[in-house]
Enzyme design. Structure first.
Site, PDB file in Angstrom:
ATOM      1  CE  LYS A 116      -3.785  -2.408   0.183  1.00 53.89           C
ATOM      2  NZ  LYS A 116      -4.662  -2.479   1.343  1.00 53.89           N
ATOM      3  N   GLY A 164      -9.185  -6.850   2.347  1.00 56.02           N
ATOM      4  CA  GLY A 164     -10.393  -7.434   2.888  1.00 56.02           C
ATOM      5  C   GLY A 164     -10.848  -6.828   4.206  1.00 56.02           C
ATOM      6  CD  GLU A 200      -4.609   6.229   3.412  1.00 52.71           C
ATOM      7  OE1 GLU A 200      -3.927   5.987   2.401  1.00 52.71           O
ATOM      8  OE2 GLU A 200      -5.806   5.904   3.522  1.00 52.71           O
ATOM      9  CG  LEU A 203     -11.707  11.016   3.372  1.00 52.17           C
ATOM     10  CD1 LEU A 203     -11.866  10.792   1.878  1.00 52.17           C
ATOM     11  CD2 LEU A 203     -11.239  12.440   3.649  1.00 52.17           C
ATOM     12  CG  HIS A 208     -14.937   1.947  -2.610  1.00 50.69           C
ATOM     13  ND1 HIS A 208     -14.119   1.314  -1.694  1.00 50.69           N
ATOM     14  CD2 HIS A 208     -14.467   1.576  -3.826  1.00 50.69           C
ATOM     15  CE1 HIS A 208     -13.208   0.599  -2.344  1.00 50.69           C
ATOM     16  NE2 HIS A 208     -13.412   0.745  -3.634  1.00 50.69           N
ATOM     17  CD  GLU A 275     -10.788  -0.871  -5.147  1.00 50.18           C
ATOM     18  OE1 GLU A 275     -11.177  -0.596  -3.997  1.00 50.18           O
ATOM     19  OE2 GLU A 275     -10.973  -1.982  -5.671  1.00 50.18           O
ATOM     20  CG  ASN A 289      -8.090  -4.387  -5.979  1.00 48.73           C
ATOM     21  OD1 ASN A 289      -7.388  -4.841  -5.095  1.00 48.73           O
ATOM     22  ND2 ASN A 289      -9.228  -3.773  -5.732  1.00 48.73           N
ATOM     23  NE  ARG A 291      -8.265  -8.929  -6.730  1.00 50.82           N
ATOM     24  CZ  ARG A 291      -9.435  -8.362  -6.461  1.00 50.82           C
ATOM     25  NH1 ARG A 291     -10.381  -8.311  -7.398  1.00 50.82           N
ATOM     26  NH2 ARG A 291      -9.684  -7.840  -5.275  1.00 50.82           N
ATOM     27  CB  VAL A 294     -16.281  -9.497  -7.410  1.00 48.02           C
ATOM     28  CG1 VAL A 294     -17.649 -10.166  -7.306  1.00 48.02           C
ATOM     29  CG2 VAL A 294     -15.234 -10.297  -6.646  1.00 48.02           C
TER      30      VAL A 294
END
Length: 449
Positions: A116, A164, A200, A203, A208, A275, A289, A291, A294
């Site tokens: 991250k 997650g 961080e 907020l 999102h 994101e 991400n 990949r 979903v």
């Protein structure tokens, strides 16, 4: 183009990749554990290989067994789906070393975005807006107190190797930072084997928002708009839509262009999602991400693009089949995740599906790998299907979703379908007026009732 692809996954995403392979005329290989011997992806693939017992550690996460399955079947490439090994840089590199293509980004890019702090530093250099924060790992409690005070409360402590929703704690004041920092580190150590955390600004009522990107690995990148994934429970998405009801066309174009340029500048290859938290018309990068997501079907619905097909094309060295200027949003799409869980506790509900009927009709898509008589094993994620609707407007999409949910039949087990019936009655959902905290508060209020 590849002649044979092995899918290193299970369930609906494995089936999704198999379908794309079939449309491209590519043979597919399914791997499975002994618990998945009767799974739909095993039945649908051209070939299948059992790679171990039910435990994912000894099957779907065992790299050596997957490599052996590739060698036995002659598979030239591996599609990792999502979850499992999809963001494992070591897996990508080992495949490369064995002359097998990984349908995804390079190990280097997976490593950069998997950490991250490194991801944030990289995105800052690429001109992507980021959340005010520590700018790196926080070594000790004294430093945590100092940085949190400088940023201003509330703050959130996050595990560097997190995911997650694990290794995350909020501190609303100086009195709470000690517990938040220490508990986040402890959870991160247990979950990821790495207790490094960063801090961080937290907020208050953000949404999102994630931007779908696609790079050809040769310096060209495109974006396919955004998805709004703000309805979450314990940091897990349950309801996603595109486009977001909160973004203007101008903001969409601006942040999309920034993200497309960022992945082009690093010659990123394949699909990815950048994101953000979004509040007061400002975007704050949180992670990327590397990949397929979903929720990728809502993007496919509004753009008429097959993202899995494009992943395969890029991995085979072919160009993306469209240009940025070719993309135009058509209508509105919503996805809800149907889990085998018992409400209101959201307790896993594995077992035998005694009856199954998928909804249909114009603008309805059901991505699922269950069938009547199938026994859902207790060893894996509880997701059993994704119901996706597409309509000319958001209002029409909500009505279509309500109708489709009414047609869905899954007997023999408990599912989260009733949750979505209830959510669709809420004015905030109908108007699109919600943040990432909305669902948790709604669930608490309804539990109290």
């Amino acid at each position: 183009m590849f002649k044979k692809i092995l899918i290193a996954n299970r369930g609906e995403i494995a089936l999704r990749v198999i379908r794309a392979c079939r449309e491209l005329g590519i043979a597919s290989v399914a791997i499975h554990s002994t618990a998945d011997a009767d799974a739909m992806h095993v039945r649908m693939a051209d070939e299948s290989v059992c790679i171990g017992p039910p435990s994912s550690t000894d099957s779907y996460l065992d790299i050596s067994r997957i490599i052996a399955a590739c060698e036995i079947t002659g598979a030239e490439a591996v599609h990792p789906g999502y979850g499992f090994l999809s963001e494992n840089a070591n897996f990508s590199q080992i495949l490369h070393d064995h002359g097998i293509a990984f349908i995804g980004p390079s190990a280097e890019h997976i490593n950069i975005m998997g950490d991250k702090i490194t991801a944030i530093e990289t995105m800052k250099k690429l001109g992507v807006p980021c959340v005010p924060g520590s700018g790196g790992g926080v070594p000790d409690l004294e430093t945590a107190r100092k940085i949190a005070g400088e940023i201003g409360y509330p703050v959130i402590v996050k595990a560097t190797a997190g995911g997650g929703g694990r290794g995350m704690r909020v501190a609303n004041s100086a009195k709470e930072i000690d517990v938040a920092f220490q508990s986040a580190r402890q959870e991160a150590k247990g979950a990821f084997g790495n207790d490094e955390c960063y801090i961080e600004k937290y907020l208050q009522k953000p949404r999102h928002i994630e931007i779908q990107v696609l790079g050809d690995g040769k310096g060209y990148g495109v974006h396919l708009g955004e998805r709004d994934c703000s309805l979450q429970r314990r940091h897990q998405k349950v309801f996603e839509e595109a486009p977001s009801p909160a973004l203007s066309a101008e903001l969409r174009a601006e942040i999309g262009a920034t993200c497309a340029k960022a992945i082009a500048d690093i010659s990123y290859s394949g699909a990815g999602t950048i994101e953000f938290l979004y509040e007061d018309e400002q975007f704050f990068f949180i992670e990327m991400n590397t990949r397929l997501q979903v929720e990728h079907p809502v993007t496919e619905s509004i753009f008429g693009v097959d993202l899995v097909l494009e992943q395969i094309r890029v991995a085979a060295g072919l160009p993306i089949s469209f240009k940025q200027e070719d993309l135009e949003i058509n209508g509105h799409s919503i996805e809800v995740r149907i889990n085998a869980e018992k409400l209101p506790e959201f307790r896993p509900s594995p077992g035998k599906v005694t009856a199954y009927h998928a909804p249909g009709g114009l603008g309805v898509r059901m991505d699922s790998a269950i069938y009547a008589g199938y026994s859902i094993p207790p060893y894996y994620d509880s997701l059993i299907g994704k119901l996706i609707v597409h309509a000319p407007t958001r209002e029409a999409a909500l009505r279509r979703l309500d109708r489709a949910l009414g047609e869905l039949i899954v007997d023999g087990i408990d599912t989260t379908t009733p949750l979505f019936h209830a959510l669709l009655q809420e004015e905030d959902i109908q108007t699109g007026n919600y943040s990432i905290h909305w669902l948790e508060k709604w669930l608490e209020a309804n539990a109290a009732d």
